[in-house]
Design an enzyme around this catalytic site. Structure first.
Site, PDB file in Angstrom:
ATOM      1  N   GLY A 170       0.405  -5.471  -3.741  1.00  0.00           N
ATOM      2  CA  GLY A 170       0.605  -4.994  -2.374  1.00  0.00           C
ATOM      3  C   GLY A 170      -0.628  -5.214  -1.530  1.00  0.00           C
ATOM      4  N   GLY A 173      -4.583  -1.032   3.896  1.00  0.00           N
ATOM      5  CA  GLY A 173      -5.442  -1.121   5.072  1.00  0.00           C
ATOM      6  C   GLY A 173      -6.836  -1.633   4.754  1.00  0.00           C
ATOM      7  N   GLY A 175      -7.540  -3.670   1.849  1.00  0.00           N
ATOM      8  CA  GLY A 175      -7.564  -4.836   0.974  1.00  0.00           C
ATOM      9  C   GLY A 175      -6.281  -5.022   0.193  1.00  0.00           C
ATOM     10  N   VAL A 177      -4.157  -5.520  -3.463  1.00  0.00           N
ATOM     11  CA  VAL A 177      -4.172  -4.947  -4.815  1.00  0.00           C
ATOM     12  C   VAL A 177      -3.483  -5.911  -5.768  1.00  0.00           C
ATOM     13  CG1 VAL A 177      -3.524  -2.973  -6.243  1.00  0.00           C
ATOM     14  CG2 VAL A 177      -4.087  -2.627  -3.827  1.00  0.00           C
ATOM     15  N   LYS A 191      -8.198  -3.463  -6.669  1.00  0.00           N
ATOM     16  CA  LYS A 191      -8.163  -3.550  -5.204  1.00  0.00           C
ATOM     17  C   LYS A 191      -9.378  -4.318  -4.715  1.00  0.00           C
ATOM     18  CE  LYS A 191      -8.685   0.165  -2.524  1.00  0.00           C
ATOM     19  NZ  LYS A 191      -8.323   1.346  -1.722  1.00  0.00           N
ATOM     20  N   ASP A 289      -6.331  10.373   5.157  1.00  0.00           N
ATOM     21  CA  ASP A 289      -5.277   9.341   5.263  1.00  0.00           C
ATOM     22  C   ASP A 289      -4.140   9.638   4.284  1.00  0.00           C
ATOM     23  OD1 ASP A 289      -4.129   7.144   6.420  1.00  0.00           O
ATOM     24  OD2 ASP A 289      -5.169   5.669   5.174  1.00  0.00           O
TER      25      ASP A 289
END
Length: 450
Positions: A170, A173, A175, A177, A191, A289
């Site tokens: 995936g 925000g 970087g 993975v 990541k 977040d």
């Protein structure tokens, strides 16, 4: 009239001196005068022209002759005198102009290339200087916390772990993975951080935050890589992905829908993880977040709070946090984070994000909410506040235990999203409300951000 019948008027050189009328040639009957008094045809022999003159006139020039009638040069329109024709002048001028334009164009391109090269060198030097400062800052941090941070890997080792980044899991925000594996067979998620933050804040935040944690509902940082501009964070692999993948898709479209009991367990797990971050570890951590995308699920759907790139570390005695500008994801950001008029930023900002996420879990889980219903055009927390009882019964399909679970999630979510941070519960209180009975669970004041 013979003169009008001529198609060309020829100018001939004549003597400028006066005509001597006493000359016998004019006076006798067979002289010039008698010839001129008669009509006669004047012929012009073009073939008598010198070839050089014909060539000159063909190039739009005019022939120049000597007193004896010999061709001596070609008078060109630009005022120059050529030996045969004017085309050589134009060709030479055209060649000269072409040469000048070519030299000027080449010089301009060369100058532009030199300027671009100089700009690139300056930018590279600036970036290198910034990167060296950034790397030095991170290295200094790692040295000061040498006993805290996990194992350090080289970039070559990271490439081997991920088989040259073959499987991408995936994009977040901070970087991308990738899936990988350690030498002992343990599955990992790597990541790779984006190279755009000039001070390495995201990297330090992740390492500093997660290295201080040890909780079942917080991801475990297994290692990291710092090699020039290459930075990687290595975690345990979560086979069930993020919460967003399961709770926020319509089952009729092939999405995965979790049952109310499982959603409730996930909500409780996230609450416990946040309570630990806010109160349980030596250095208090505010995540900033919290959203479904940052909640990972292991093979047993146990939630793990991840992505600490925006996290803020603070001493336990601090209640107010200073941040440089708004941070978080739109829709989950607490009002005080982007406007001081709503109060001071604190751990209660995470509480707001958690409440919005729980309400979103509730709203997305109910397949009875369609785009044509009243709730689709009204702010959902406001709508569910006004229709709590009927919604709980409808969502639970007349199952008493499920009705209690749904009611807990909704009431806790509504308490968490109060505009004033002082009206919101702490995460410790949230856990108590979720794990307690609904008997004494009251609705909050109707003060919602619509």
């Amino acid at each position: 009239n013979w003169s009008q019948a001529c198609s060309q008027v020829i100018q001939l050189p004549v003597h400028k001196g006066p005509i001597n009328h006493t000359d016998p040639g004019w006076t006798n009957g067979s002289g010039y005068a008698s010839l001129l008094r008669k009509e006669f045809q004047l012929g012009w022999n073009e073939s008598a022209k010198p070839p050089a003159c014909i060539q000159c006139e063909g190039s739009n020039g005019r022939c120049s002759h000597s007193r004896t009638g010999d061709f001596i040069g070609c008078l060109c329109p630009d005022g120059r005198v050529q030996s045969d024709n004017c085309d050589s002048t134009r060709r030479r001028h055209s060649k000269d102009r072409t040469k000048i334009y070519t030299i000027a164009g080449s010089s301009g391109i060369l100058m532009l290339c030199l300027l671009l090269f100089a700009f690139w060198l300056g930018y590279k030097k600036y970036r290198s200087k910034g990167k060296s400062k950034e790397t030095a800052r991170i290295e200094s941090f790692l040295q000061k916390n040498g006993t805290v941070h996990p194992k350090r890997y080289t970039y070559a080792q990271v490439k081997r772990m991920t088989r040259s980044f073959a499987e991408k899991l995936g994009q977040g925000g901070f970087g991308a993975v990738y899936r990988g594996g350690l030498s002992d067979g343990r599955q990992i998620a790597v990541k790779m951080l984006k190279d755009y933050k000039t001070d390495g804040e995201d990297f330090i935040n992740e390492v500093a935050s997660i290295s201080r944690t040890s909780h079942v509902n917080v991801v475990t940082l297994l290692g990291f890589c710092l090699e020039g501009s290459k930075r990687a964070l290595i975690y345990d692999y979560m086979p069930n992905g993020s919460l967003e993948r399961y709770a926020f898709k319509d089952g009729s479209e092939g999405g995965n829908i979790l049952g109310w009991e499982k959603l409730f367990d996930i909500a409780v797990g996230i609450a416990r993880g946040l309570e630990y971050l806010h109160r349980g570890c030596n250095t208090r951590i505010v995540h900033f977040d919290i959203k479904p995308h940052n909640i990972l699920l292991d093979q047993n759907f146990c939630p793990k709070i991840s992505d600490f790139g925006l996290a803020k570390l603070c001493l336990n005695k601090e209640s107010v946090i200073s941040i440089g500008g708004a941070r978080g994801t739109i829709g989950y950001i607490a009002p005080e984070v982007y406007s001081k008029q709503f109060g001071a930023v604190s751990s209660k900002s995470d509480v707001y994000s958690y409440g919005m996420m729980v309400l979103e879990m509730v709203g997305a889980r109910d397949k009875n909410i369609s785009p044509n219903t009243e709730s689709s055009s009204q702010y959902f927390p406001q709508w569910i506040y006004e229709h709590l009882d009927e919604y709980c019964i409808s969502a639970s399909e007349i199952d008493g235990e499920i009705t209690e679970v749904v009611r807990k999630m909704i009431v806790v979510g509504l308490w968490c999203i109060q505009l004033s941070s002082t009206d919101r519960p702490t995460m410790t209180r949230v856990v108590e409300m979720l794990e307690g009975s609904t008997t004494g669970l009251e609705l909050p004041p109707k003060v919602l951000l619509s």
